[in-house]
Design a protein around this motif. Sequence first.
Motif, PDB file in Angstrom:
ATOM      1  N   GLY A 106       0.827  -1.205   0.000  1.00 55.55           N
ATOM      2  CA  GLY A 106       0.000   0.000   0.000  1.00 55.55           C
ATOM      3  C   GLY A 106       0.860   1.252   0.000  1.00 55.55           C
ATOM      4  O   GLY A 106       1.849   1.349  -0.744  1.00 55.55           O
ATOM      5  N   THR A 107       0.512   2.187   0.867  1.00 53.22           N
ATOM      6  CA  THR A 107       1.269   3.446   0.922  1.00 53.22           C
ATOM      7  C   THR A 107       2.754   3.204   1.173  1.00 53.22           C
ATOM      8  O   THR A 107       3.610   3.889   0.600  1.00 53.22           O
ATOM      9  CB  THR A 107       0.710   4.337   2.059  1.00 53.22           C
ATOM     10  OG1 THR A 107      -0.666   4.559   1.789  1.00 53.22           O
ATOM     11  CG2 THR A 107       1.425   5.661   2.138  1.00 53.22           C
ATOM     12  N   SER A 177       6.678  -1.470   7.255  1.00 53.14           N
ATOM     13  CA  SER A 177       5.306  -1.832   7.608  1.00 53.14           C
ATOM     14  C   SER A 177       4.954  -0.990   8.832  1.00 53.14           C
ATOM     15  O   SER A 177       5.394  -1.284   9.952  1.00 53.14           O
ATOM     16  CB  SER A 177       5.185  -3.326   7.917  1.00 53.14           C
ATOM     17  OG  SER A 177       3.844  -3.608   8.263  1.00 53.14           O
ATOM     18  N   GLY A 179       2.485  -0.600  10.692  1.00 48.70           N
ATOM     19  CA  GLY A 179       1.851  -1.263  11.837  1.00 48.70           C
ATOM     20  C   GLY A 179       2.628  -2.484  12.309  1.00 48.70           C
ATOM     21  O   GLY A 179       2.127  -3.242  13.138  1.00 48.70           O
ATOM     22  N   SER A 181       2.985  -5.164  10.667  1.00 46.45           N
ATOM     23  CA  SER A 181       1.874  -6.105  10.525  1.00 46.45           C
ATOM     24  C   SER A 181       1.788  -6.831   9.187  1.00 46.45           C
ATOM     25  O   SER A 181       1.130  -7.851   9.110  1.00 46.45           O
ATOM     26  CB  SER A 181       0.554  -5.351  10.754  1.00 46.45           C
ATOM     27  OG  SER A 181       0.354  -4.435   9.710  1.00 46.45           O
ATOM     28  N   SER A 255      -5.160   4.970   9.840  1.00 50.55           N
ATOM     29  CA  SER A 255      -4.838   5.476   8.492  1.00 50.55           C
ATOM     30  C   SER A 255      -3.344   5.794   8.388  1.00 50.55           C
ATOM     31  O   SER A 255      -2.926   6.960   8.430  1.00 50.55           O
ATOM     32  CB  SER A 255      -5.680   6.729   8.209  1.00 50.55           C
ATOM     33  OG  SER A 255      -5.462   7.174   6.903  1.00 50.55           O
ATOM     34  N   SER A 256      -2.553   4.744   8.221  1.00 47.77           N
ATOM     35  CA  SER A 256      -1.094   4.921   8.312  1.00 47.77           C
ATOM     36  C   SER A 256      -0.512   5.653   7.111  1.00 47.77           C
ATOM     37  O   SER A 256       0.670   5.966   7.088  1.00 47.77           O
ATOM     38  CB  SER A 256      -0.410   3.564   8.499  1.00 47.77           C
ATOM     39  OG  SER A 256      -0.752   2.715   7.431  1.00 47.77           O
ATOM     40  N   ARG A 257      -1.355   5.948   6.109  1.00 48.99           N
ATOM     41  CA  ARG A 257      -0.867   6.774   5.000  1.00 48.99           C
ATOM     42  C   ARG A 257      -0.493   8.168   5.516  1.00 48.99           C
ATOM     43  O   ARG A 257       0.284   8.873   4.896  1.00 48.99           O
ATOM     44  CB  ARG A 257      -1.944   6.913   3.925  1.00 48.99           C
ATOM     45  CG  ARG A 257      -3.081   7.848   4.302  1.00 48.99           C
ATOM     46  CD  ARG A 257      -4.246   7.776   3.348  1.00 48.99           C
ATOM     47  NE  ARG A 257      -5.190   8.864   3.520  1.00 48.99           N
ATOM     48  CZ  ARG A 257      -5.312   9.895   2.673  1.00 48.99           C
ATOM     49  NH1 ARG A 257      -4.544   9.971   1.617  1.00 48.99           N
ATOM     50  NH2 ARG A 257      -6.198  10.832   2.885  1.00 48.99           N
ATOM     51  N   PRO A 345      -9.292   2.347  -0.435  1.00 52.65           N
ATOM     52  CA  PRO A 345      -9.381   1.474   0.744  1.00 52.65           C
ATOM     53  C   PRO A 345      -9.769   2.219   2.013  1.00 52.65           C
ATOM     54  O   PRO A 345     -10.402   1.648   2.905  1.00 52.65           O
ATOM     55  CB  PRO A 345      -7.969   0.892   0.874  1.00 52.65           C
ATOM     56  CG  PRO A 345      -7.079   1.843   0.162  1.00 52.65           C
ATOM     57  CD  PRO A 345      -7.907   2.437  -0.948  1.00 52.65           C
TER      58      PRO A 345
END
Length: 599
Positions: A106-107, A177, A179, A181, A255-257, A345
């Motif tokens: 993702g981001t 990553s 998180g 995760s 929202s880790s972006r 997402p």
Amino acid sequence: MAFVAKPDRIDTFSTIHDWESADYEPTLPVSEKSNPLTRHIDRAPASSIVKMLQACDAQMFQEKSQTQYQRLLSEEMVKTLMEVAERVRLILKDPQDSLVVLSGCGTSGRLAFFMASGFNRELQRLNYAPVCSYVIAGGDRALFSSQEAPEDDPTLGALRLKKVSEGKKRVLFVGVSCGLSAPFVAGQLDFCLRHPDVYTPVLVGFNPAHQARKEPIPGCTLTFHSVVTRMEELAKTQKAFLINPALGPEAISGSSRMKGGSATKILLEVVFSASFSRTPVTFNGILQHLRSYEKALDFTYSHSEEIAALMEAAGRSLQCGRQVCYLGWGSLGLLGLIDASECKPTFGADHEDIRGFVSGGYKELGNNEGDLTLMGPEFSISHDDFLDGVLPRLTDDDAVLLLYSHSDDVDEVAKLARRVREKTSNIHAAYHQTDGDAAAKQDDINKLCSSTVIFTWPQEASKRLQHLREFSTKLLLNAVSTGAHIFKGKVFKNYMIDLQVTNSKLYRRAARLLQKLSGHSESECEEALLKAIYQVDKLSEDIATCSLETHTHTAAKAKKVVPLALVCLLTGCSIKEAESRLEQQPIVREAMETCLKSS
Ligand code: S6P
């Protein structure tokens, strides 16, 4: 000069450290906790939303308090950054046989690409060989579209890493990553740990090690946590590195972006800039560099009124079902593409809602797989694509945001701005210049725009200008797209209420959210979630025994899964009835509130 101006104190100051207390949402890692500062973000006007985002972002730079958490500016963190910078230097000395690989999902994967390309350009400018590569889960199509499923595959992660580093004798692998995760990254780190003669793993994330994900990964014996534990052991002898400061919870929970992405960019730029420099890597050098981002953050938010105006304009467009387009140049354009792709997402958005376009399209990007235009409309990313496919349909209800700087082709910006202005007056700009730049042409562009945020960077920032204006643009775009979706009703309190449920992390997050908002038990919530995914009122034996992978795969085709499940839980109605309730009240937040009140 506004560069060093401190932000206004906001009235929520006393809650700034709340999240650090041991009994605050104790079962959640920091990256998934909800931020006490943004509890009411869904009801706030644009100016307050910007203030809340500013306060959340400022948490990135808060000094270590009495708690367990390592912070960005902690002494240990700076030392680790120095050690990793020295490792990058070793790679630069032997470019033939060595490689740096940046990777994530993702981001985090998009930023891995963004930085690997940027670092290679910088290396070539300094007459070094370009030694950086990237791996993104889901391949290049994930750069601009939501591809969440490959995040769950550790074997795929390891295979991609193996392929990109084939034949190399020394590889510095940086897995991101936020998180701690993503199984994809866990698989890559595990691969490195099993081949220590070649690979040195570096993990970037924003939870303390003991909060790494412990959930078993189907089909393998690893967990993210078990990999981190092995890395911690090796970190004692500098055979592995962990860069994992806590940043405080995201403004929109999970929202880790937002902060996660920003801090990833800060940390890797600080490390790589130090290693590219011909001067020794020093503690103070690293610390000062980190602090320059803190100043850039304050500087960015000193334009909060203008940012709020942009947020309102974007929100109005989304509220009336129209579009927001980012038209950018160079790396600022690429940040626009990245910001736009994250909305699907996070907010269950359509890819048309917020779109990014970059001057030069794929030629500008230099991505591994080249031109992806033929893969579908989501992959049309050049200004020409915008002119052909979007401009003819533009109305005053669509918002257009130009993203450029003084060093871009300002004539080209003016030309495009004129074309847009013929179709809509809803055109805006975010422009970066340095103190003392002549601004005649830019004035012409301003006249075409109904609002402009002008960032006039002081000369003292010029050494790191490129990275700082990117950082600033990222903050601005995250604010605009988050705020606009809040206005569209896609955020409830500070939770993403219409998130997609397309991988195991998102599935668990959705189930947790249902529990929190409905007060029902874990099993009831999971049952409701599955009913919404499969659009049934009774779960068959078949569905109940399917793998999580099948559930998330099926969820990719469904819409409004979490709102549907929540309506069913709160009212006891059927899926069909829940659908019709949501049709009558398409603003998800309003629909949720109505149900909560009557439940
Ligand atoms: C987050 C974004 C996601 C994450 C991805 C990787 O706002 O929507 O795409 O970047 O899930 O997360 P992580 O924690 O491994 O960096």
